[in-house]
Design a protein around this motif. Structure first.
Motif, PDB file in Angstrom:
ATOM      1  N   PHE A  10       0.818  -1.208   0.000  1.00  0.00           N
ATOM      2  CA  PHE A  10       0.000   0.000   0.000  1.00  0.00           C
ATOM      3  C   PHE A  10       0.856   1.263   0.000  1.00  0.00           C
ATOM      4  O   PHE A  10       0.335   2.366  -0.009  1.00  0.00           O
ATOM      5  CB  PHE A  10      -0.930  -0.004   1.204  1.00  0.00           C
ATOM      6  CG  PHE A  10      -2.005  -1.057   1.132  1.00  0.00           C
ATOM      7  CD1 PHE A  10      -2.920  -1.070   0.093  1.00  0.00           C
ATOM      8  CD2 PHE A  10      -2.087  -2.054   2.092  1.00  0.00           C
ATOM      9  CE1 PHE A  10      -3.909  -2.036   0.016  1.00  0.00           C
ATOM     10  CE2 PHE A  10      -3.078  -3.022   2.040  1.00  0.00           C
ATOM     11  CZ  PHE A  10      -3.990  -3.021   0.990  1.00  0.00           C
ATOM     12  N   ASN A  15      -7.558  -1.563  -4.615  1.00  0.00           N
ATOM     13  CA  ASN A  15      -6.652  -2.420  -5.358  1.00  0.00           C
ATOM     14  C   ASN A  15      -7.303  -3.794  -5.455  1.00  0.00           C
ATOM     15  O   ASN A  15      -8.386  -4.019  -4.904  1.00  0.00           O
ATOM     16  CB  ASN A  15      -5.298  -2.509  -4.661  1.00  0.00           C
ATOM     17  CG  ASN A  15      -4.595  -1.160  -4.621  1.00  0.00           C
ATOM     18  OD1 ASN A  15      -4.115  -0.669  -5.627  1.00  0.00           O
ATOM     19  ND2 ASN A  15      -4.538  -0.551  -3.438  1.00  0.00           N
ATOM     20  N   ARG A  41       1.051   6.727  -1.697  1.00  0.00           N
ATOM     21  CA  ARG A  41       0.115   5.923  -0.910  1.00  0.00           C
ATOM     22  C   ARG A  41      -1.282   6.115  -1.481  1.00  0.00           C
ATOM     23  O   ARG A  41      -1.537   7.086  -2.197  1.00  0.00           O
ATOM     24  CB  ARG A  41       0.089   6.354   0.568  1.00  0.00           C
ATOM     25  CG  ARG A  41       1.384   6.269   1.281  1.00  0.00           C
ATOM     26  CD  ARG A  41       1.408   6.896   2.672  1.00  0.00           C
ATOM     27  NE  ARG A  41       0.180   7.340   3.242  1.00  0.00           N
ATOM     28  CZ  ARG A  41       0.023   8.555   3.815  1.00  0.00           C
ATOM     29  NH1 ARG A  41       1.024   9.432   3.831  1.00  0.00           N
ATOM     30  NH2 ARG A  41      -1.106   8.893   4.367  1.00  0.00           N
ATOM     31  N   ASP A  47      -4.150   5.333   0.811  1.00  0.00           N
ATOM     32  CA  ASP A  47      -5.085   5.208   1.922  1.00  0.00           C
ATOM     33  C   ASP A  47      -6.022   6.412   1.956  1.00  0.00           C
ATOM     34  O   ASP A  47      -5.883   7.358   1.175  1.00  0.00           O
ATOM     35  CB  ASP A  47      -4.320   5.076   3.248  1.00  0.00           C
ATOM     36  CG  ASP A  47      -3.309   6.200   3.448  1.00  0.00           C
ATOM     37  OD1 ASP A  47      -3.727   7.364   3.556  1.00  0.00           O
ATOM     38  OD2 ASP A  47      -2.091   5.909   3.479  1.00  0.00           O
ATOM     39  N   ALA A  71      -6.145  -0.106   1.622  1.00  0.00           N
ATOM     40  CA  ALA A  71      -5.135   0.275   2.612  1.00  0.00           C
ATOM     41  C   ALA A  71      -5.789   0.608   3.938  1.00  0.00           C
ATOM     42  O   ALA A  71      -6.820   1.297   3.984  1.00  0.00           O
ATOM     43  CB  ALA A  71      -4.344   1.477   2.105  1.00  0.00           C
ATOM     44  N   HIS A 102      -1.557   7.801  -6.864  1.00  0.00           N
ATOM     45  CA  HIS A 102      -2.306   6.648  -7.351  1.00  0.00           C
ATOM     46  C   HIS A 102      -3.042   6.976  -8.647  1.00  0.00           C
ATOM     47  O   HIS A 102      -3.170   8.134  -9.033  1.00  0.00           O
ATOM     48  CB  HIS A 102      -3.287   6.173  -6.279  1.00  0.00           C
ATOM     49  CG  HIS A 102      -4.223   7.251  -5.793  1.00  0.00           C
ATOM     50  ND1 HIS A 102      -5.278   7.710  -6.537  1.00  0.00           N
ATOM     51  CD2 HIS A 102      -4.249   7.957  -4.647  1.00  0.00           C
ATOM     52  CE1 HIS A 102      -5.920   8.637  -5.877  1.00  0.00           C
ATOM     53  NE2 HIS A 102      -5.310   8.825  -4.719  1.00  0.00           N
TER      54      HIS A 102
END
Length: 411
Positions: free
Chosen positions: A119, A169, A365, A367, A183, A394
């Motif tokens: 993650f 994901n 990241r 999250d 995450a 991302h």
């Protein structure tokens, strides 16, 4: 006992008995659901993008809304896409412990995954070709959008309108089943120089206001590869623009110093991070009709995480003014941590100087806190008339419709 769906495309079954649910502090949405009401409607409208490869986008779909006790699920069927999202109408705060998204596809199908090692990654791995059933042997997860070949049609799994929630994901089993992977919510952080990473995490994936819509999960179906490229479904599913007057947003290309390490030949000055080099870049951009010049890492004092400290070799106001005279806008690189800790002040200061925007880097990241940062950065930049290029981030999921001052995303 469970909530789910099946899909047929061109009369052929694509997937059956997909399971969807959300385990939350306010109930287990989708497990033993009790239907309260249902409503069906058809929608046909046009979207006029602030900027896009099309002046108008047709948004046409059938909509089914299933209301349960405390939550709802909205389904949409387009000609080429199936999509769904959870909606919560309770008050107070909601904590999402986990989300279930199980899609039992045939493991013999060819797939094109991009590896996500953890993650915390740069989202720039290569794409591989392998069977669905083989993916779990080669990688922990794959990123969205994820494409595979279902025989008569290619399928792309994707998400959209991701706000106050982690990106999805995918994990895989040897029989071909695909599952969503999210995450966990960061708890403690550690500063690793450029990177500001979670040191520990909570045992849940998201927390937010309970009155909200959750991200869209979608499957796009394409008979040809061209239809994958031409599709606008992530844009259609995203929340509409929050910028009332977007006339100041100008797209364009950039002259950029990083790839050639500031090296310039045949000049009567020493090339590097200095005024002469950037004026040379501005002259080049003006001559070639290039709208922007990016000052990448190096214009601010290194390792200070303070974007108000400029290296002495640069007179930034003079460079910005020189660019203005030549019709070239200046974009500044910024590390995520430095930008986030002083966002309001940084945007106000450099907007008043005449800087056109920022390239923000090293998010690395996906999250909830990081997806929230992207929205917060876009909103703050928009208030000061600044464009954004999100680097080390991302995969995009519709943010550029909601905040059209976000012009680019880079792994």
């Amino acid at each position: 006992k469970t909530l789910g769906f099946s899909i047929k495309f061109d009369g052929k079954s694509i997937v059956e008995n997909c399971q969807i649910a959300m385990n939350t502090s306010l109930g287990n949405f989708g497990v033993n659901p009790k239907l309260v009401s249902k409503s069906f409607s058809s929608v046909k409208k046009e979207i006029n993008p602030v900027w896009a490869n099309k002046n108008k986008i047709l948004d046409s779909y059938n909509r089914l809304l299933l209301k349960f006790d405390g939550f709802s699920v909205e389904f949409r069927a387009y000609d080429d896409t199936f999509a769904y999202r959870f909606i919560c109408d309770k008050k107070g705060e909601i904590i999402v412990n986990s989300e279930t998204a199980k899609y039992p596809f045939d493991g013999a199908m060819d797939a094109y995954p991009q590896k996500v090692g953890s993650f915390h990654c740069w989202f720039e791995d290569v794409y591989r070709r392998m069977k669905l059933c083989e993916i779990s042997k080669h990688m922990p997860m794959a990123a969205l959008p994820f494409v595979f070949d279902a025989g008569n049609v290619k399928v792309a799994i994707l998400d959209s309108d991701v706000s106050e929630y982690p990106k999805m994901n995918l994990k895989f089993s040897e029989n071909g089943e695909i599952q969503g992977a999210f995450a966990p919510y960061p708890k403690e952080f550690e500063n690793k120089g450029r990177l500001f990473m979670p040191k520990s995490t909570e045992d849940f994936i998201a927390k937010s206001s309970a009155t909200r819509t959750f991200p869209w999960r979608a499957m796009l179906f394409a008979r040809t590869d061209a239809e994958l490229v031409e599709n606008s479904i992530q844009y259609k599913l995203a929340s509409p623009s929050k910028i009332k007057d977007a006339s100041w947003i100008e797209t364009g290309t950039c002259a950029w110093d990083w790839w050639n390490d500031w090296n310039i030949d045949g000049v009567d000055f020493k090339a590097g991070i200095n005024n002469d080099t950037y004026k040379y870049y501005i002259d080049f951009a003006a001559a070639k009709g290039i709208e922007y010049v990016i000052l990448d890492e190096g214009w601010a004092v290194n390792k200070k995480a303070d974007l108000m400290q400029i290296v002495p070799e640069i007179d930034l106001p003079a460079i910005v003014e020189y660019g203005r005279q030549k019709g070239v806008g200046i974009i500044l690189w910024a590390g995520y941590w430095a930008f986030d800790r002083d966002m309001e002040n940084v945007c106000k200061h450099y907007s008043e100087m005449g800087v056109k925007g920022f390239k923000v880097d090293f998010m690395d990241r996906d999250d909830q806190q990081m997806t929230a940062f992207n929205h917060r950065a876009a909103e703050t930049a928009a208030r000061y008339g600044l464009i954004l290029d999100l680097h080390g981030t991302h995969k995009p999921a519709g943010l550029n419709r909601t905040w059209p001052n976000v012009l680019n995303f880079e792994g």
